[in-house]
Design an enzyme around this catalytic site. Structure first.
Site, PDB file in Angstrom:
ATOM      1  N   SER A 161       0.655  -1.294   0.061  1.00  0.00           N
ATOM      2  CA  SER A 161      -0.088   0.070   0.102  1.00  0.00           C
ATOM      3  C   SER A 161       0.922   1.280   0.075  1.00  0.00           C
ATOM      4  O   SER A 161       0.396   2.303  -0.396  1.00  0.00           O
ATOM      5  CB  SER A 161      -1.034  -0.245   1.192  1.00  0.00           C
ATOM      6  OG  SER A 161      -0.361  -0.051   2.408  1.00  0.00           O
ATOM      7  N   HIS A 169      -5.331  -3.496  -2.602  1.00  0.00           N
ATOM      8  CA  HIS A 169      -4.904  -2.840  -3.436  1.00  0.00           C
ATOM      9  C   HIS A 169      -5.068  -3.347  -4.631  1.00  0.00           C
ATOM     10  O   HIS A 169      -4.533  -2.861  -5.868  1.00  0.00           O
ATOM     11  CB  HIS A 169      -3.655  -2.070  -3.458  1.00  0.00           C
ATOM     12  CG  HIS A 169      -3.865  -0.799  -2.156  1.00  0.00           C
ATOM     13  ND1 HIS A 169      -4.468   0.392  -2.330  1.00  0.00           N
ATOM     14  CD2 HIS A 169      -3.496  -1.095  -0.967  1.00  0.00           C
ATOM     15  CE1 HIS A 169      -4.207   1.077  -1.282  1.00  0.00           C
ATOM     16  NE2 HIS A 169      -3.976   0.076  -0.095  1.00  0.00           N
ATOM     17  N   LYS A 180     -11.754   0.635  -1.912  1.00  0.00           N
ATOM     18  CA  LYS A 180     -10.837   0.851  -3.055  1.00  0.00           C
ATOM     19  C   LYS A 180     -11.559   1.114  -4.347  1.00  0.00           C
ATOM     20  O   LYS A 180     -12.204   1.789  -4.529  1.00  0.00           O
ATOM     21  CB  LYS A 180      -9.417   0.348  -2.469  1.00  0.00           C
ATOM     22  CG  LYS A 180      -8.823   0.631  -1.346  1.00  0.00           C
ATOM     23  CD  LYS A 180      -7.453   0.282  -1.048  1.00  0.00           C
ATOM     24  CE  LYS A 180      -7.160   0.133   0.459  1.00  0.00           C
ATOM     25  NZ  LYS A 180      -7.196   1.728   1.003  1.00  0.00           N
TER      26      LYS A 180
HETATM   27  C1  LIG Z   1      -3.486  -3.080   2.277  1.00  0.00           C
HETATM   28  C2  LIG Z   1      -4.735  -2.574   3.227  1.00  0.00           C
HETATM   29  N1  LIG Z   1      -5.155  -3.405   3.790  1.00  0.00           N
HETATM   30  C3  LIG Z   1      -6.303  -2.981   4.724  1.00  0.00           C
HETATM   31  C4  LIG Z   1      -6.784  -2.065   4.647  1.00  0.00           C
HETATM   32  C5  LIG Z   1      -7.862  -1.477   5.527  1.00  0.00           C
HETATM   33  O1  LIG Z   1      -9.127  -1.136   4.610  1.00  0.00           O
HETATM   34  P1  LIG Z   1     -10.447  -0.739   5.197  1.00  0.00           P
HETATM   35  O2  LIG Z   1     -10.057   0.906   4.777  1.00  0.00           O
HETATM   36  O3  LIG Z   1     -11.576  -1.035   4.514  1.00  0.00           O
HETATM   37  O4  LIG Z   1     -10.520  -0.608   6.437  1.00  0.00           O
HETATM   38  C6  LIG Z   1      -6.128  -0.907   3.661  1.00  0.00           C
HETATM   39  C7  LIG Z   1      -6.375   0.520   3.748  1.00  0.00           C
HETATM   40  O5  LIG Z   1      -5.719   1.350   3.766  1.00  0.00           O
HETATM   41  C8  LIG Z   1      -4.941  -1.398   3.046  1.00  0.00           C
HETATM   42  O6  LIG Z   1      -4.251  -0.480   2.242  1.00  0.00           O
END
Ligand SMILES: Cc1ncc(COP(=O)(O)O)c(C=O)c1O
Length: 418
Positions: A203, A231, A262
Site C-alpha cells: 500500500s 489494492h 478502494k
Molecule cells: C493493504 C490494506 N489492507 C487493509 C486496509 C484497510 O481497509 P479499510 O480502509 O477498508 O479498513 C487498507 C486501507 O488502507 C490497506 O491499504
C-alpha cells in the site's frame, strides 16, 4: 528554530496519563502553524473524486483541487450505475441492518456480494466485514494462536500487524525469498499452522508480492499463504480480479482478504477462502460476529462495481494508461518513484518535514496529495503517496507534474535529482 516533532514522539508515552499525552501532542499540531502545513486537517465539501473542494484547515476557505489522495482507482464511487444501484437498495432494504450478521443483519444482498467476491478471487466462498481493517483483525485473530507461526512481510498493512498480536509472528524483509526459504525450512513441522502473510499490492510502495515464489515455497514447506489484496482488486489482472489472478496462483492462496473501499468505491471488507473455513469465520471472527453488518447501500455499491469490471473493462485500461503516463513523466523529470508496479506512485522525499511542506505548497496551488510518513512508513522513507485514477485526464497528470517541479524549484527542495 525549536525541536521538530514527529508522530513517533507522542506514541506510547510511558509516564503520561491520557490527558497529559493529548496535551503534549498539541506541540506536534501547532509546530505547523507558521507554515500552515498541518497535514491531517483536511475536510472535503464534495465527494471524494478527482476534482474536489477542500476546506483549508487554517483559512476555513474552500480550495478547488485536483486530487491524488483516494484509492478510488476506477472512479466507481461516482459512477451513475453504482449510484442507481444504491438508490434502489435503499428503497428495498433501508439504510442500515442494525444487527450483526449471525443475529439478523444478513440479507440476500450481502450474500450476493459474498458470492461475487468468492468468484472474482477464484475461492469457494467469502464473508463480509465492516472494513478491510476489521477483516484482517477477524481473520488473523480468529484463525491463529500461540501454537502457530506466521511469517509476515515487513511492509504489510497495519491491520495485519494488529490482527496478529495474539499469535507468534516473525517479520521478514520485504519480498526476500531467501530469508523466507531459510525460515520455512527451519520452522517446518514445528507449529500447529505455519503461514505466510503478504499484501498483493503493497500500500505504500505500490510494488507487488512475489506470489509465484511465495506459493512455491509454501507448498514445499507446508505453509498456508494469506494475501491482503486491498489494492489488487479492480487493478491487477486483465479484468481486475486481483494479484493471485494476475499470477494465476489462485490455488496456492488459502485466504484473500480485502476491502470494498478502494477500487469498488464503497466501504466494507471481506475474506475469501474455502467454504468450511469461511463458515468457521462466521462465528469465530469476532469483528464480524459482534459488529453490525455493512449497510445495504454500501453492499449494493460494491456489488454493482464488481459487475462493471466486466461491463466496462476500458476503465482498467485507462487506469493503467494514466499510471504509465505519470510514471514516465516523473522519472524523466528525475524523481524517484521507488519500485512501484501499480497505480500507487510513491514520490520519494525521504524527509518527514520536507514531505509535509511539499504537500502543503502543492495544496495551495490546487493539487491535493497526502504525505505518507511515520507510522505508515519509516521517517527516513517519507514520501508523497500519489494515487492515480482512471478518472484523471492527461491535463490533470501534467498539472501535477508541472506544479511539483515549480514548487521544488521555488523552494529549492532538491527532491528531483535532475
Ligand atoms: C493493504 C490494506 N489492507 C487493509 C486496509 C484497510 O481497509 P479499510 O480502509 O477498508 O479498513 C487498507 C486501507 O488502507 C490497506 O491499504
Amino acid at each position: 528554530m525549536g525541536k521538530y516533532y514527529t508522530m513517533r514522539d507522542f506514541a506510547d508515552m510511558q509516564d503520561c496519563s491520557i490527558h497529559e499525552s493529548a496535551e503534549a501532542f498539541q506541540k506536534y499540531i501547532h509546530q505547523f502553524d507558521e507554515e500552515k502545513s498541518y497535514p491531517y486537517g483536511f475536510m472535503s465539501q464534495t465527494g471524494v473524486d478527482k476534482d474536489m473542494e477542500i476546506t483549508d484547515y487554517y483559512s476555513n476557505e474552500a480550495n478547488k483541487v485536483v486530487s491524488f489522495v483516494s484509492s478510488n482507482y476506477l472512479g466507481l464511487s461516482q459512477h451513475q450505475k453504482v449510484k442507481d444501484a444504491v438508490i434502489e437498495s435503499v428503497q428495498k432494504y433501508g439504510t442500515g441492518t442494525c444487527a450483526a450478521p449471525p443475529i439478523g443483519g444478513y440479507t440476500d444482498l450481502h450474500r450476493e456480494l459474498e458470492k461475487k467476491l468468492a468468484k472474482v478471487h477464484g475461492q469457494e466462498d467469502a464473508i463480509l466485514f465492516t472494513s478491510g481493517y476489521a477483516a484482517n483483525i477477524g481473520v488473523f485473530e480468529g484463525l491463529f494462536n500461540k501454537s502457530d507461526l506466521v511469517l509476515v512481510d515487513m511492509f504489510v498493512h497495519a491491520s495485519i500487524y494488529d490482527g496478529l498480536k495474539k499469535t507468534n509472528s516473525k517479520i521478514f524483509k520485504h519480498n526476500d525469498m531467501d530469508y523466507l526459504e531459510v525460515t520455512l525450512k527451519r520452522e517446518q513441522g514445528k507449529h500447529r499452522n505455519l503461514a505466510i502473510v503478504v499484501d498483493g499490492v503493497f500500500s505504500q510502495d505500490g510494488d507487488i508480492a512475489d506470489l509465484p515464489n511465495i506459493c512455491k515455497l509454501a507448498a514445499q514447506y507446508g505453509a498456508k499463504v494469506f494475501v491482503d489484496d486491498a489494492h489488487g482488486l479492480g487493478v491487477m489482472g486483465q479484468t481486475g480480479r486481483g494479484t493471485a489472478d494476475y499470477f494465476n496462483e489462485h490455488d496456492g492462496v488459502e485466504i484473500v482478504t480485502g476491502t470494498l473501499s478502494k477500487a469498488l468505491g464503497s466501504s466494507g471488507g471481506y475474506a475469501a477462502g474455502s467454504k468450511k473455513v469461511i463458515e468457521y469465520l462466521r462465528l469465530y471472527a469476532r469483528s464480524n460476529t459482534f459488529s453490525a453488518s455493512i449497510a445495504p447501500p454500501a453492499v449494493a455499491a460494491a456489488s454493482k462495481a464488481i459487475d462493471l469490471f466486466e461491463e466496462e473493462p476500458e476503465l482498467i485500461g485507462r487506469l493503467w494508461d494514466n499510471t504509465a503516463y505519470i510514471k514516465d513523466r516523473l522519472t524523466q523529470m528525475g524523481y524517484s518513484i521507488g519500485l512501484s508496479e501499480s497505480p500507487i506512485v510513491p514520490l520519494m522525499v525521504n524527509d518527514d518535514k520536507k514531505a509535509i511542506f511539499l504537500a502543503r505548497k502543492l495544496f495551495e496551488r490546487g493539487v491535493y496529495v497526502v504525505p505518507a510518513t511515520y507510522p505508515a512508513v519509516k521517517l527516513k522513507n517519507s514520501r508523497l503517496r500519489v494515487n492515480v485514477s482512471a478518472l484523471h485526464t492527461k491535463m490533470d497528470l501534467d498539472y501535477f507534474c508541472d506544479t511539483l517541479a515549480a514548487v521544488d524549484r521555488e523552494f529549492d527542495l532538491r527532491i528531483s535529482v535532475k
